[in-house]
Design a protein around this motif. Structure first.
Motif, short mmCIF file in Angstrom:
data_model
loop_
_atom_site.label_atom_id
_atom_site.label_comp_id
_atom_site.label_asym_id
_atom_site.label_seq_id
_atom_site.Cartn_x
_atom_site.Cartn_y
_atom_site.Cartn_z
N GLU A 1 -16.29 75.06 -15.00
CA GLU A 1 -15.37 76.19 -15.23
C GLU A 1 -14.16 76.16 -14.29
O GLU A 1 -13.04 76.43 -14.70
CB GLU A 1 -16.12 77.50 -15.04
N LYS A 2 -14.41 75.84 -13.01
CA LYS A 2 -13.35 75.98 -11.99
C LYS A 2 -12.85 74.65 -11.43
O LYS A 2 -11.92 74.63 -10.63
CB LYS A 2 -13.89 76.83 -10.82
N GLY A 3 -13.48 73.55 -11.86
CA GLY A 3 -13.11 72.26 -11.31
C GLY A 3 -13.80 72.02 -9.97
O GLY A 3 -14.30 72.95 -9.33
N PHE A 4 -13.82 70.76 -9.56
CA PHE A 4 -14.48 70.41 -8.30
C PHE A 4 -13.76 71.04 -7.11
O PHE A 4 -14.38 71.65 -6.24
CB PHE A 4 -14.53 68.88 -8.16
N GLU A 5 -12.43 70.87 -7.08
CA GLU A 5 -11.64 71.40 -5.96
C GLU A 5 -11.71 72.92 -5.91
O GLU A 5 -11.67 73.52 -4.83
CB GLU A 5 -10.18 70.95 -6.08
N GLY A 6 -11.80 73.56 -7.08
CA GLY A 6 -11.77 75.02 -7.14
C GLY A 6 -13.11 75.69 -6.86
O GLY A 6 -13.22 76.91 -6.87
N THR A 7 -14.13 74.86 -6.62
CA THR A 7 -15.47 75.40 -6.34
C THR A 7 -15.86 75.08 -4.91
O THR A 7 -15.73 73.94 -4.47
CB THR A 7 -16.51 74.76 -7.29
N SER A 8 -16.33 76.07 -4.19
CA SER A 8 -16.77 75.86 -2.81
C SER A 8 -18.30 75.89 -2.73
O SER A 8 -18.96 76.41 -3.63
CB SER A 8 -16.20 76.93 -1.89
N ILE A 9 -18.82 75.34 -1.65
CA ILE A 9 -20.26 75.42 -1.39
C ILE A 9 -20.68 76.89 -1.32
O ILE A 9 -21.76 77.26 -1.79
CB ILE A 9 -20.62 74.68 -0.08
N ARG A 10 -19.81 77.71 -0.77
CA ARG A 10 -20.09 79.15 -0.67
C ARG A 10 -20.25 79.77 -2.07
O ARG A 10 -21.14 80.57 -2.31
CB ARG A 10 -18.97 79.86 0.09
N ASP A 11 -19.35 79.36 -3.01
CA ASP A 11 -19.45 79.84 -4.41
C ASP A 11 -20.81 79.48 -5.01
O ASP A 11 -21.46 80.29 -5.66
CB ASP A 11 -18.36 79.21 -5.29
N ILE A 12 -21.19 78.23 -4.79
CA ILE A 12 -22.44 77.73 -5.36
C ILE A 12 -23.63 78.49 -4.79
O ILE A 12 -24.52 78.92 -5.53
CB ILE A 12 -22.59 76.21 -5.11
N SER A 13 -23.65 78.66 -3.46
CA SER A 13 -24.77 79.36 -2.83
C SER A 13 -24.84 80.82 -3.28
O SER A 13 -25.92 81.36 -3.51
CB SER A 13 -24.66 79.29 -1.30
N LYS A 14 -23.67 81.44 -3.46
CA LYS A 14 -23.62 82.84 -3.91
C LYS A 14 -24.20 82.98 -5.31
O LYS A 14 -25.04 83.86 -5.56
CB LYS A 14 -22.17 83.33 -3.87
N HIS A 15 -23.77 82.10 -6.23
CA HIS A 15 -24.24 82.19 -7.62
C HIS A 15 -25.71 81.77 -7.75
O HIS A 15 -26.41 82.26 -8.63
CB HIS A 15 -23.36 81.34 -8.54
N ALA A 16 -26.14 80.86 -6.87
CA ALA A 16 -27.54 80.42 -6.91
C ALA A 16 -28.45 81.38 -6.13
O ALA A 16 -29.67 81.23 -6.14
CB ALA A 16 -27.66 79.02 -6.32
N LYS A 17 -27.79 82.35 -5.45
CA LYS A 17 -28.52 83.37 -4.66
C LYS A 17 -29.41 82.73 -3.58
O LYS A 17 -30.58 83.09 -3.40
CB LYS A 17 -29.37 84.26 -5.58
N ILE A 18 -28.80 81.74 -2.89
CA ILE A 18 -29.52 81.13 -1.77
C ILE A 18 -28.58 81.01 -0.58
O ILE A 18 -27.35 81.11 -0.72
CB ILE A 18 -30.06 79.73 -2.13
N ASN A 19 -29.14 80.77 0.58
CA ASN A 19 -28.36 80.63 1.81
C ASN A 19 -27.46 79.40 1.74
O ASN A 19 -27.89 78.34 1.27
CB ASN A 19 -29.32 80.52 3.01
N ILE A 20 -26.24 79.54 2.22
CA ILE A 20 -25.28 78.43 2.18
C ILE A 20 -25.80 77.20 2.93
O ILE A 20 -25.54 76.07 2.54
CB ILE A 20 -23.90 78.88 2.74
N ALA A 21 -26.57 77.44 3.99
CA ALA A 21 -27.12 76.33 4.78
C ALA A 21 -28.11 75.51 3.96
O ALA A 21 -28.28 74.31 4.20
CB ALA A 21 -27.80 76.86 6.04
N MET A 22 -28.76 76.16 2.98
CA MET A 22 -29.74 75.47 2.15
C MET A 22 -29.07 74.40 1.29
O MET A 22 -29.61 73.31 1.10
CB MET A 22 -30.47 76.48 1.26
N VAL A 23 -27.89 74.70 0.76
CA VAL A 23 -27.15 73.73 -0.05
C VAL A 23 -26.81 72.52 0.80
O VAL A 23 -26.99 71.36 0.39
CB VAL A 23 -25.87 74.35 -0.65
N SER A 24 -26.30 72.78 2.01
CA SER A 24 -25.94 71.69 2.92
C SER A 24 -27.17 70.89 3.34
O SER A 24 -27.12 69.66 3.46
CB SER A 24 -25.24 72.26 4.17
N TYR A 25 -28.28 71.58 3.53
CA TYR A 25 -29.52 70.92 3.94
C TYR A 25 -30.00 69.95 2.85
O TYR A 25 -30.38 68.82 3.13
CB TYR A 25 -30.61 71.95 4.22
N TYR A 26 -29.95 70.40 1.61
CA TYR A 26 -30.43 69.59 0.49
C TYR A 26 -29.48 68.45 0.14
O TYR A 26 -29.92 67.35 -0.19
CB TYR A 26 -30.65 70.45 -0.76
#
Length: 209
Positions: free
Chosen positions: A23-48
């Protein structure tokens, strides 16, 4: 990364990332956006996944690695060469159709030089798929059914490129072909567009009468 082990949480992150990247493109999407929509801690995305680039690579492999298995299985099937190629085209169109989101991302992101290293595993996957296509066509050449002068690496782009031109111009073709609903559009891809691509590839492969 190509052998990434996936648990439910990782799959959840990947599914959310696909939706947002599409929807937003790679550049237009942040790790924070992903963690927010996935309802998980931002550190978890980075960890995985480490980085957004590595997440994109994992997503591509997650969505496309089953294609490799399907092509390898097709290679072993007891079919006539042209029937095998027609089935190959059906497999490709079905996979792209079912994964429009990730292929849309790929269409825009794969050639970004700064992310070139992120696609090494995906490039290896494509090389493996090409080997399967080469083997299928070589079987037909050995039987004298297919031409010897076929440029095999251009077969897959011909299949995928035709699909993408159709899909990227969806409103135009919907009006032109009177495809009033999403079901009619998808049905047209499954039947008419797939048949057209099969006829095109057959014309490239088979000796003229």
């Amino acid at each position: 990364m190509s052998n990434i082990e996936l648990n439910d949480k990782k799959i959840q992150i990947l599914e959310v990332a696909e939706k947002l990247f599409s929807e937003k493109g790679f550049e237009g999407t942040s790790i924070r956006d992903i963690s927010k929509h996935a309802k998980i801690n931002i550190a978890m995305v980075s960890y995985y996944f480490g980085s957004k680039e590595r997440l994109l690579e994992a997503l591509i492999i997650y969505k496309t690695s089953d294609l490799k298995l399907q092509l390898e299985n097709l290679l072993l099937e007891n079919l006539e060469p042209l029937d095998k190629v027609n089935k190959l085209i059906e497999i490709y169109i079905n996979r792209i159709s079912c994964n429009k989101g990730i292929f849309r991302v790929l269409h825009f992101e794969i050639n970004a030089k700064k992310r070139e290293k992120s696609f090494i595993a995906f490039t290896e996957l494509k090389k493996g798929n090409l080997k399967s296509v080469e083997s299928i066509i070589a079987q037909g050449q050995a039987k004298g059914v297919f031409r010897k002068d076929v440029i095999i690496p251009l077969i897959t782009p011909t299949i995928i490129g035709t699909f993408f031109h159709f899909h990227m111009n969806k409103p135009f073709f919907e009006e032109l072909l009177n495809l009033k609903t999403e079901a009619m559009y998808n049905d047209y891809i499954k039947n008419s567009l797939t048949k057209h691509i099969q006829q095109t590839i057959k014309a490239l492969l088979v000796y003229e009468n």
